[in-house]
Design a protein around this motif. Structure first.
Motif, PDB file in Angstrom:
ATOM      1  N   ASP A   3       0.826  -1.198   0.000  1.00  0.00           N
ATOM      2  CA  ASP A   3       0.000   0.000   0.000  1.00  0.00           C
ATOM      3  C   ASP A   3       0.866   1.255   0.000  1.00  0.00           C
ATOM      4  O   ASP A   3       0.896   2.002   0.970  1.00  0.00           O
ATOM      5  CB  ASP A   3      -0.928  -0.023   1.226  1.00  0.00           C
ATOM      6  CG  ASP A   3      -1.839   1.190   1.302  1.00  0.00           C
ATOM      7  OD1 ASP A   3      -2.144   1.780   0.249  1.00  0.00           O
ATOM      8  OD2 ASP A   3      -2.241   1.549   2.424  1.00  0.00           O
ATOM      9  N   GLY A  41      -1.193   4.597   0.337  1.00  0.00           N
ATOM     10  CA  GLY A  41      -1.751   4.860   1.668  1.00  0.00           C
ATOM     11  C   GLY A  41      -0.745   4.739   2.781  1.00  0.00           C
ATOM     12  O   GLY A  41      -1.117   4.741   3.966  1.00  0.00           O
ATOM     13  N   ARG A  59      -1.210   2.361   5.833  1.00  0.00           N
ATOM     14  CA  ARG A  59      -2.083   2.640   6.971  1.00  0.00           C
ATOM     15  C   ARG A  59      -3.563   2.424   6.664  1.00  0.00           C
ATOM     16  O   ARG A  59      -4.420   2.717   7.486  1.00  0.00           O
ATOM     17  CB  ARG A  59      -1.843   4.071   7.475  1.00  0.00           C
ATOM     18  CG  ARG A  59      -0.506   4.182   8.198  1.00  0.00           C
ATOM     19  CD  ARG A  59      -0.207   5.592   8.647  1.00  0.00           C
ATOM     20  NE  ARG A  59       1.041   5.626   9.426  1.00  0.00           N
ATOM     21  CZ  ARG A  59       1.744   6.705   9.664  1.00  0.00           C
ATOM     22  NH1 ARG A  59       1.342   7.875   9.164  1.00  0.00           N
ATOM     23  NH2 ARG A  59       2.850   6.652  10.380  1.00  0.00           N
ATOM     24  N   ARG A  60      -3.866   1.909   5.468  1.00  0.00           N
ATOM     25  CA  ARG A  60      -5.250   1.629   5.116  1.00  0.00           C
ATOM     26  C   ARG A  60      -5.580   0.172   5.402  1.00  0.00           C
ATOM     27  O   ARG A  60      -4.779  -0.724   5.112  1.00  0.00           O
ATOM     28  CB  ARG A  60      -5.497   1.944   3.640  1.00  0.00           C
ATOM     29  CG  ARG A  60      -5.295   3.411   3.305  1.00  0.00           C
ATOM     30  CD  ARG A  60      -5.649   3.724   1.872  1.00  0.00           C
ATOM     31  NE  ARG A  60      -4.732   3.109   0.916  1.00  0.00           N
ATOM     32  CZ  ARG A  60      -4.732   3.407  -0.384  1.00  0.00           C
ATOM     33  NH1 ARG A  60      -5.583   4.297  -0.869  1.00  0.00           N
ATOM     34  NH2 ARG A  60      -3.874   2.821  -1.200  1.00  0.00           N
ATOM     35  N   ALA A  65      -1.342  -0.551   9.296  1.00  0.00           N
ATOM     36  CA  ALA A  65      -2.586  -1.319   9.355  1.00  0.00           C
ATOM     37  C   ALA A  65      -2.319  -2.791   9.644  1.00  0.00           C
ATOM     38  O   ALA A  65      -3.098  -3.445  10.355  1.00  0.00           O
ATOM     39  CB  ALA A  65      -3.351  -1.164   8.046  1.00  0.00           C
TER      40      ALA A  65
END
Length: 251
Positions: free
Chosen positions: A67, A70, A73-74, A113
């Motif tokens: 990711d 993001g 952190r998604r 995440a």
């Protein structure tokens, strides 16, 4: 009393720069090096590993969901087999570069995440642990106290190490306040240093509701992407040393 001080490093990508890795490497005892899935690129990884080796700082592979947009952190749903393979890929890549620079990866830390997911999700935790066990069953995994990762890792024979976050707010349950909520990140250097000292000496942290939450940690993290990260880390280091705490990597 011995405590490790770790920070997330190597998170620049191409011409985009994040944090001051060299300055932080003069402060911390362990470096969580981004593996290219949430941040980092081959040149950044090589430079970070080389600088860590030069300073005698332990190198950890900071594995993540795939990711880049993001910053890892998604929230994502990844099939266990795919996640296991992707963690293995990241770990092998950074360890290969670290060894070429004269060092090695000596622990693994999930990022963002993925870090928060494996605290509570046994299936995702098992995928991460399976990857570590496939690569090197002796590599410790850095995670929150009370995380399900500890149980999953123990069953697989993989060691774990508990950590605390000096610059993050805690819930009364001992978990991290989600970044999307106000006050999730602590920016005041004096407050961050005081929290680190409380964690190291008293084995506790003050939660957002004012309650004292027991926390047992061998390592304390200061995020490299937090505003003023170098000053925060230096304040934490100075405060711990002044209190007689020995700073030493846990590996």
């Amino acid at each position: 009393m011995v405590i490790d001080l770790n920070a997330d490093l190597g998170e620049s990508f191409g011409i985009w720069r994040l944090g001051d890795d060299l300055a932080l490497l003069d402060v911390v005892t362990s470096a969580n090096v981004a593996c290219g899935f949430h941040a980092g690129d081959p040149v950044t990884i090589r430079r970070t590993c080389a600088a860590a080796v030069d300073r005698g700082v332990a190198i950890g592979a900071q594995v993540s969901y795939r990711d880049l947009a993001g910053f890892g952190r998604r929230a994502m749903d990844v099939e266990p087999e795919e996640l296991c393979a992707e963690v293995l890929y990241q770990l092998a890549a950074v360890d290969g570069i670290a060894r070429a620079m004269g060092g090695r990866v000596s622990y693994v830390k999930p990022h963002g995440a993925l870090y928060n997911r494996v605290v509570r999700d046994r299936e995702q935790a098992a995928a991460v642990i399976d990857a570590v066990a496939d690569y090197d069953v002796t590599l410790p995994v850095l995670t929150l106290p009370g995380s399900v990762v500890h149980e999953v890792a123990a069953a697989a024979g993989v060691p774990t190490v508990s950590e605390a976050f000096a610059d993050r707010a805690y819930t009364p349950e001992g978990t991290l306040v989600p970044r999307g909520q106000e006050g999730a990140v602590v920016h005041d250097p004096a407050e961050v240093a005081a929290r680190a000292l409380e964690m190291a000496v008293k084995g506790a942290v003050t939660a957002v509701d004012g309650s004292s939450v027991p926390i047992s940690a061998r390592s304390i993290c200061v995020h490299g992407d937090t505003q003023g990260a170098v000053r925060l880390a230096q304040e934490v280091r100075d405060g711990l040393l002044a209190a007689g705490v020995v700073l030493q990597a846990f590996t």
